[in-house]
Design a protein around this motif. Structure first.
Motif: not given
Lengths: 278, 307
Positions: B138, B141-142, B147, B149, B152
């Motif tokens: 997880t 990806v974060l 891209r 989170l 961003e």
């Protein structure tokens, strides 16, 4: 207690709750949201509301992937967890009982061995070598025994602390009534250990269920993969299907979540047992 | 008289009764140790002792060839492997340091009068129970540099986030931060148990004497929660020194070897078929863990007695 603090600190509470949402809840929300997105939207990796929900579709896809690998993995993990925790509980209670009750010169050695089991990192390849000699390498019974060997120290310590609170008079009464040592333990003492046994069961099953390293070394191969190994293998296979990857993560988070909802108190009791005595 | 007798009875037999009779009739039979001792001995003690021998050999599971300290020499000659050692120490110190500081602060916060205490305790603790691999994937990806989170969100406030896991100088620390995210709940719980066991009278007396909250934190909470601190330090150091799964799930030791630790070196050498070298890594990890934990434990618990 009114004198303790005049009123609750609402400002601090608001900050704490807000921070907890950002730091702890957003990652979980991200898992859930991505798990129900379609493939294109999931690939964006952003934190957004799913445009079309694919809960059932994703669930079926991830279960079906690689010939129902996930189902096999869940069965394997269940067998592993149930068997190793059951063995651990009975054997650890037996050791803790005799260790606590009998004063002998062995006690120092046992203390040393139990602490070693907590501290020393297991020697991986030599363990494989031993398992191979016994014909247990790459077998489920082998992995079960490995989990027992690595986890039993912690269980023994929890049981021992609890057994110390059971009065000896109880043993003496049972002995006078003619109970054999075996009956004394399994009929009189063991039933009294229920509450600490639940703690041990809950804490150790979460640990074994989440274990990645031991299955990786001692039970390699697709045939008998556990859920953690399957998730890890999926992560390299599903690089373009993040919705399925996160559905997988979501599914294997559910068993610990259920444990947490039902046994929160027990888990806390088990994990903090060392805090006060040091 | 009666008390002495009672004490004797309490101490159990063994010292008073003749040894032979005790052995025969003790209600606490030694064979209760046997099944556990067998499993523990065969699968934990034997491999641990065997590792000392096999670390000195060139080894293919089936036959071994004694080569002295060559494996250790190789280990310390290879920069990629030596850096694994320093990374292990950095990782352990950073994670356990942050867990102690954040755990203590959170515990003080969560034992104070605050709204939503139960919710906060649950939400801080829950990650402890979640699969490490799941958490690792997880956050991978974060922490995606373009891209993800995290970057961003940082971009919204105008900060250019780093490549958390792709930048060699941040990778190890990023994984350590995720480790803290996952593990701080346990540290917090242990500190809460320690703080709750401090008698309330001390805080009341301090308040009557006009002590500020800061003063009572440093003069009451910190010294009296010491056993909890010892537990947290020891537990998180052991965990940090041995940690493998989170690092493996997030970076596999990369980029390059910049987030390799001893445990991942052991796995890589095992995969490559260098069983002797892998076992030498295991022995080094054993030595590092005992060399750090034993003196520390001795030092910390001795201080406790002096208090």
């Amino acid at each position: 207690m009114t004198a303790r603090r005049p009123r609750r600190n609402y400002w601090l509470s608001a900050v704490a709750i807000l921070a907890s949402i950002v730091v702890f809840l957003v990652p979980f929300a991200f898992i859930v949201l991505t798990a129900v997105k379609d493939r294109q939207q999931a690939a964006l990796l952003d934190f957004s509301w799913p445009e079309n929900f694919q809960v059932v579709q994703n669930f079926v896809d991830v279960v079906k992937a690689r010939d129902y690998m996930l189902i096999i993995a869940f069965i394997n993990s269940t067998i592993l967890t149930v068997a190793s925790v059951a063995i651990m509980v009975v054997l650890a209670a037996m050791v803790a009982y005799v260790w606590q009750r009998r004063k002998s010169r062995w006690n120092l050695l046992i203390n040393f061995l139990v602490l070693s089991g907590l501290i020393i990192p297991p020697a991986v390849v030599p363990t494989i070598w031993v398992l191979q000699k016994l014909g247990l390498f790459r077998t489920m019974p082998g992995l079960i025994l490995v989990e027992v060997a690595f986890g039993i120290s912690f269980a023994i310590l929890l049981f021992r602390a609890f057994i110390a609170t059971i009065p000896r008079e109880l043993d003496e009464a049972a002995i006078i009534d003619g109970a054999s040592p075996f009956r004394l333990f399994f009929r009189v003492i063991f039933p009294l250990l229920r509450s600490v046994a639940i703690t041990v069961i809950v804490v150790q099953s979460v640990t074994v269920f989440n274990d990645f390293v031991n299955p990786l070394y001692f039970l390699p191969g697709d045939q008998n993969a556990t859920v953690q190994l399957t998730l890890y293998n999926f992560s390299s296979q599903f690089t373009s299907q993040y919705n399925l990857l996160f559905m997988n993560i979501l599914l294997i988070t559910i068993p610990p979540l259920i444990m947490f909802m039902f046994f929160n108190r027990r888990i806390v009791a088990g994990m903090t047992s060392g805090a006060i005595k040091g | 008289m009666t008390t002495i007798e009672a004490q004797r009875a309490h101490r159990g037999e063994g010292t008073e009764l003749p040894a032979r009779r005790t052995r025969k009739r003790s209600p606490y039979p030694s064979w209760f140790y046997l099944p556990a001792a067998l499993i523990y001995g065969v699968l934990f003690l034997v491999p641990t002792f065997a590792s000392f021998y096999f670390s000195l050999t060139r080894w293919t599971i089936f036959d071994s060839h004694f080569i002295g300290f060559d494996n250790f020499v190789n280990f310390f000659r290879e920069p990629a492997l030596v850096s694994g050692l320093t990374h292990t120490l950095v990782y352990a110190v950073v994670t356990s340091g942050l867990k102690v500081v954040l755990g203590l602060l959170l515990a003080v916060l969560l034992t104070s009068q605050i709204v939503g205490r139960g919710y906060l305790r649950s939400v801080v603790f829950f990650p402890v129970l979640v699969s490490t691999i799941g958490v690792g994937l997880t956050f991978t990806v974060l922490m995606n540099p373009e891209r993800g989170l995290i970057n961003e969100s940082l971009a919204v406030v105008g900060i250019q986030g780093p490549g958390w896991l792709t930048d060699p100088s941040y990778a190890l620390l990023s994984v350590a931060l995720v480790d803290v995210w996952k593990g701080v709940g346990l540290a917090t719980l242990i500190f809460i148990a320690g703080i709750v066991s401090i008698p309330q009278e001390y805080f009341e007396a301090a308040r009557v004497d006009g002590a500020s909250p800061t003063a009572s934190f440093f003069k009451i909470v910190l010294p009296l929660a010491r056993p909890a601190t010892v537990t947290v330090v020891i537990l998180s150091l052991i965990g940090g020194l041995r940690s493998f799964d989170l690092i493996w799930a997030m970076t596999r030791g990369g980029p390059g070897f910049t987030s390799d630790v001893i445990a991942s070196v052991i796995y890589k050498q095992y995969q490559a078929g260098f069983y002797g070298l892998s076992t030498a890594g295991n022995v080094i990890l054993f030595l590092v863990v005992t060399a750090i934990i034993l003196p520390l434990y001795w030092f910390l618990s001795r201080k406790e007695v002096e208090l």
